[in-house]
Design an enzyme around this catalytic site. Structure first.
Site: not given
Length: 373
Positions: A89-90, A92-93, A192, A270, A308, A310, A313, A339
């Site tokens: 990510d840049s 900016g956020f 945006q 994400d 599950c 994983c 689990c 998990h």
């Protein structure tokens, strides 16, 4: 980047993205590794989980340890030892959200470091320079993000700046590639416009006209607006995005959000939710959320989710995880995060299979039916 659409079921898409470091099958959820690591996990954990791409953050890595240090190790891949793809990510956020007095102007964003209070200035070119050092596979441009709700004037200004910065960024990136810099790195623009349809259309049309971008993201959502508004905005915006490039919805979200937005034509997601929620005691399952802190689980011998497979689990009971959480053992963070990420990645595989089989409606119906029991 190679991008192919393998199948569609209604508007839902199953695609394949090939970068310099991995082949990514969509829909894809990208675990967030802000500081070059997914919290509580390492590169081997991510490989065991089957992650083909994770997200890093330019703001955090620029401030600490510094992109030049990461570059010495061969970029994020050499530094973290995660061999598959990175999207960065840049920043900016984070400049917007972590700095109490960040100040965007026509040319960039001035902000104070949340670490030591030092002043910094991000520009469309400087965030790309940082991302060249990080050697990420997909770079996000600097955009002018605004909190919602906001005035029409401020949102209009945000679109104007974001388009201006996108033009500067893509022009700079093409120049750098001619010099042999960032040749294997891809670049995405960020649409945006808040939840206003006219603004979203305007932003999408302006940015998608810049055909050198490798993909396009929808930004500025999941910032407090009602879910229905988010879904409506995504459905409206995707019609203006090119069919033959990846579509990425930034910072979203819950399992339900993923299903709803895959249905609306989004390929990439994400969110910090699986790892953050795990650390806070909330685990995701096929039947909904489970709060491992509850006393009900103190003697429960069953795994988090019977469906599950994983590592957590297959090996540990709810009672053990309940104990680790209450005892504030670090091991819980790892087991809970494994998990939750496994759940998210598995959900994306199931969604892809449903699209490939043109069985989306039934898959979605089954997804919600299991959660209502």
């Amino acid at each position: 980047m190679q991008f192919t659409i393998d199948a569609k079921s209604n508007k839902a898409r199953a695609c394949t993205i090939v970068t310099a470091h991995s082949t990514i099958q969509t829909p894809v959820f990208m675990p967030v590794g802000t500081q070059g690591t997914v919290k509580a996990l390492d590169a081997n954990d991510m490989l065991e989980l089957g992650a083909k791409i994770i997200l890093g953050n330019t703001y955090h890595l620029y401030l600490r340890p510094g992109s030049k240090i990461v570059k010495k190790f061969g970029g994020l891949h050499g530094f973290s030892k995660f061999p598959n793809s990175f999207l960065t990510d840049s920043g900016g956020f984070q400049a917007f959200s972590l700095s109490a007095n960040s100040k965007p102007d026509e040319n960039g964003i001035m902000f104070k470091s949340h670490i030591d209070g030092s002043h910094h200035y991000f520009t469309p070119k400087s965030v790309l320079d940082t991302q060249y050092d990080l050697n990420s596979d997909i770079m996000m441009i600097l955009d002018d993000l605004v909190a919602l709700p906001n005035t029409q004037e401020r949102i209009a200004k945000s679109i104007e700046r974001t388009t201006k910065w996108a033009k500067e960024a893509i022009s700079y990136h093409m120049e750098q590639k001619e010099k042999g810099i960032g040749v294997h790195q891809n670049i995405f623009a960020i649409i945006q416009g808040g939840t206003d349809k006219n603004f979203r259309k305007q932003s999408a049309e302006q940015l998608c006209a810049l055909t050198d971008f490798d993909g396009f993201a929808i930004g500025g959502l999941s910032v407090g607006e009602p879910n229905a508004d988010m879904y409506e905005t995504v459905e409206w915006t995707t019609q203006f995005m090119p069919e033959d490039k990846p579509r990425y919805l930034m910072g979203v979200g819950t399992p339900e959000d993923l299903i709803e937005n895959i249905e609306r034509g989004v390929d990439m997601f994400d969110c910090v939710m699986p790892t953050r929620n795990a650390r806070n005691g909330t685990l995701f399952t096929t039947f909904g959320r489970l709060n491992i802190k509850k006393a009900d689980y103190k003697e429960d011998m069953t795994p988090i989710d019977e469906a599950c497979d994983c590592y957590t689990c297959k090996n540990f009971s709810k009672a053990y995880l309940n104990h680790l959480y209450r005892a504030k053992e670090i091991t819980y963070f790892r087991l809970g995060s494994i998990h939750n990420i496994h759940y998210y990645l598995s959900l994306m595989k199931q969604a892809r299979n449903a699209i490939l089989e043109d069985n989306w409606d039934e898959f979605k119906k089954d997804f919600y039916a299991k959660r209502s029991k």
